[in-house]
Design a protein around this motif. Structure first.
Motif, PDB file in Angstrom:
ATOM      1  N   TRP A 120       0.822  -1.219   0.000  1.00 63.34           N
ATOM      2  CA  TRP A 120       0.000   0.000   0.000  1.00 63.34           C
ATOM      3  C   TRP A 120       0.859   1.273   0.000  1.00 63.34           C
ATOM      4  CZ3 TRP A 120      -5.049   0.207   3.385  1.00 63.34           C
ATOM      5  CH2 TRP A 120      -6.050  -0.533   2.730  1.00 63.34           C
ATOM      6  N   LYS A 121       1.849   1.304   0.860  1.00 59.30           N
ATOM      7  CA  LYS A 121       2.678   2.502   0.977  1.00 59.30           C
ATOM      8  C   LYS A 121       3.351   2.843  -0.339  1.00 59.30           C
ATOM      9  CE  LYS A 121       6.344   4.542   3.801  1.00 59.30           C
ATOM     10  NZ  LYS A 121       7.283   4.335   4.941  1.00 59.30           N
ATOM     11  N   LYS A 122       3.815   1.814  -1.047  1.00 60.95           N
ATOM     12  CA  LYS A 122       4.499   2.031  -2.315  1.00 60.95           C
ATOM     13  C   LYS A 122       3.514   2.318  -3.440  1.00 60.95           C
ATOM     14  CE  LYS A 122       7.746  -0.133  -5.532  1.00 60.95           C
ATOM     15  NZ  LYS A 122       8.593  -1.328  -5.808  1.00 60.95           N
ATOM     16  N   ASN A 123       2.409   1.562  -3.457  1.00 60.49           N
ATOM     17  CA  ASN A 123       1.457   1.686  -4.560  1.00 60.49           C
ATOM     18  C   ASN A 123       0.675   2.994  -4.545  1.00 60.49           C
ATOM     19  OD1 ASN A 123       2.129  -0.782  -5.683  1.00 60.49           O
ATOM     20  ND2 ASN A 123       0.549  -1.906  -4.561  1.00 60.49           N
ATOM     21  N   THR A 129      -0.261   5.571 -10.099  1.00 64.35           N
ATOM     22  CA  THR A 129      -0.979   4.385  -9.635  1.00 64.35           C
ATOM     23  C   THR A 129      -2.397   4.735  -9.206  1.00 64.35           C
ATOM     24  OG1 THR A 129       1.074   3.352  -8.890  1.00 64.35           O
ATOM     25  CG2 THR A 129      -0.971   2.506  -7.959  1.00 64.35           C
ATOM     26  N   ILE A 130      -2.532   5.826  -8.470  1.00 59.68           N
ATOM     27  CA  ILE A 130      -3.863   6.239  -8.013  1.00 59.68           C
ATOM     28  C   ILE A 130      -4.761   6.558  -9.205  1.00 59.68           C
ATOM     29  CG2 ILE A 130      -5.148   7.986  -6.726  1.00 59.68           C
ATOM     30  CD1 ILE A 130      -2.720   8.255  -4.891  1.00 59.68           C
ATOM     31  N   GLY A 131      -4.203   7.292 -10.178  1.00 60.53           N
ATOM     32  CA  GLY A 131      -4.974   7.611 -11.380  1.00 60.53           C
ATOM     33  C   GLY A 131      -5.353   6.367 -12.154  1.00 60.53           C
ATOM     34  N   GLY A 132      -4.433   5.396 -12.202  1.00 65.58           N
ATOM     35  CA  GLY A 132      -4.716   4.140 -12.899  1.00 65.58           C
ATOM     36  C   GLY A 132      -5.841   3.372 -12.239  1.00 65.58           C
ATOM     37  N   ILE A 133      -5.830   3.341 -10.910  1.00 64.54           N
ATOM     38  CA  ILE A 133      -6.886   2.634 -10.174  1.00 64.54           C
ATOM     39  C   ILE A 133      -8.238   3.300 -10.405  1.00 64.54           C
ATOM     40  CG2 ILE A 133      -7.748   2.080  -7.869  1.00 64.54           C
ATOM     41  CD1 ILE A 133      -4.870   1.679  -6.993  1.00 64.54           C
ATOM     42  N   VAL A 134      -8.250   4.624 -10.370  1.00 65.56           N
ATOM     43  CA  VAL A 134      -9.506   5.356 -10.570  1.00 65.56           C
ATOM     44  C   VAL A 134     -10.061   5.105 -11.965  1.00 65.56           C
ATOM     45  CG1 VAL A 134     -10.540   7.650 -10.754  1.00 65.56           C
ATOM     46  CG2 VAL A 134      -8.959   7.147  -8.884  1.00 65.56           C
TER      47      VAL A 134
END
Length: 309
Positions: A120-123, A129-134
């Motif tokens: 979690w800390k790295k991702n 990564t956050i934009g990709g998940i969204v």
């Protein structure tokens, strides 16, 4: 040293080709085999043969295939990662097309990122990564909304969607268990582990198939040659090659990176489904797929940025 590095790189590239392209094609062949095979019997035949062949190969190569920790941990992975997910995929394809199954299954990477607590800390510390998940979540949500808003789709169609959601979560949990527990020890043979996973999964398939009386519903002579060919393809290319490549990659690469196969598989499944299976793919489904593919692009761009640094 350079030759060793080059060889390892080639192995990784080939393994990704197997889980990206070959694995993507299995959705179509599963749908084809289901024309003559009941779902649990198909899984039983496929994984028992593939597991035994792969285990025999590792034994021939001198691997201690009966190592206690290997068998024990592979049993858990086989049940959570392989049996549940493949049973879900085959059951879902009884309600929806192989193209839609593959598209929805692409959400697996999102679940892996969300459930991979040690990372979690790295991702979640970078915007890529956050934009990709969204974006990935929005793509999958678009596919789900289509099912709910389309009045022409029967309730039985939605059952396939619910089954797939459960399967995506199960596959994510099984992947993470395999990454952190089943294949954690460097001495563990990834291929022997994959073989045991198939064998344990096949036992569950045989139990369910027998309990449901599936073998009484078909006769071997009535199964078409093309269906048998699809089963052979699933055994050799889907299980022995692609699945073992997946397990091996989990041992040498980050789980979230390996899980990107779920973004590419739908493209292959759609191409085969539309061109060979005459399946209908809607504009909304394509839109959802584009968002999902954009999400993995963001995640991979971040990885490339870190490598260049």
């Amino acid at each position: 040293m350079l030759n060793k590095i080059d060889k390892k790189s080639i192995q990784i590239i080939f393994a990704y080709f197997l889980i990206y392209v070959v694995w993507g094609s299995t959705y179509y062949f599963i749908g084809y085999a289901l024309n003559d095979f009941p779902p649990f019997l198909l899984g039983a035949v496929r994984f028992s043969i593939a597991g035994v062949l792969l285990l025999a190969w590792r034994y021939y190569k001198g691997v201690n295939i009966f190592e206690k920790s290997l068998v024990k941990k592979s049993a858990v992975s086989g049940l959570v990662l392989l049996f549940i997910d493949m049973a879900v995929i085959m059951l879902a394809q009884s309600y929806v097309t192989s193209s839609l199954v593959a598209i929805i299954a692409s959400s697996t990477t999102i679940w892996i990122l969300l459930l991979d607590f040690p990372m979690w800390k790295k991702n979640f510390k970078n915007p890529f990564t956050i934009g990709g998940i969204v974006l990935g979540f929005l793509g999958v949500l678009l596919l789900y909304l289509e099912q709910y808003l389309n009045e022409n789709i029967a309730d039985i169609h939605n059952i396939g969607i619910y089954i797939l959601i459960f399967g995506c979560i199960s596959w994510a949990l099984g992947t993470l268990y395999t990454k952190y527990f089943s294949m954690r020890e460097t001495s563990t043979d990834a291929f022997a582990g994959a073989a045991w996973q198939m064998i344990f999964a096949s036992l569950m398939f045989w139990i369910f198939s027998t309990s449901l009386g599936e073998m009484k519903t078909i006769e071997a002579k009535e199964i078409s040659i093309s269906s048998w060919a699809a089963v052979v393809y699933l055994i050799i290319f889907g299980s022995i090659f692609a699945y073992t490549a997946y397990i091996w990659l989990l041992k040498v690469r980050p789980a979230a990176e390996v899980a990107t196969h779920a973004y590419v598989n739908p493209v292959i499944a759609i191409i085969l489904g539309v061109s060979l299976g005459n399946e209908l793919v809607t504009g909304i489904q394509i839109g959802g797929l584009v968002l999902i593919l954009a999400s993995v692009t963001l995640v991979q761009l971040n990885k490339l940025r870190l490598v260049r640094k």
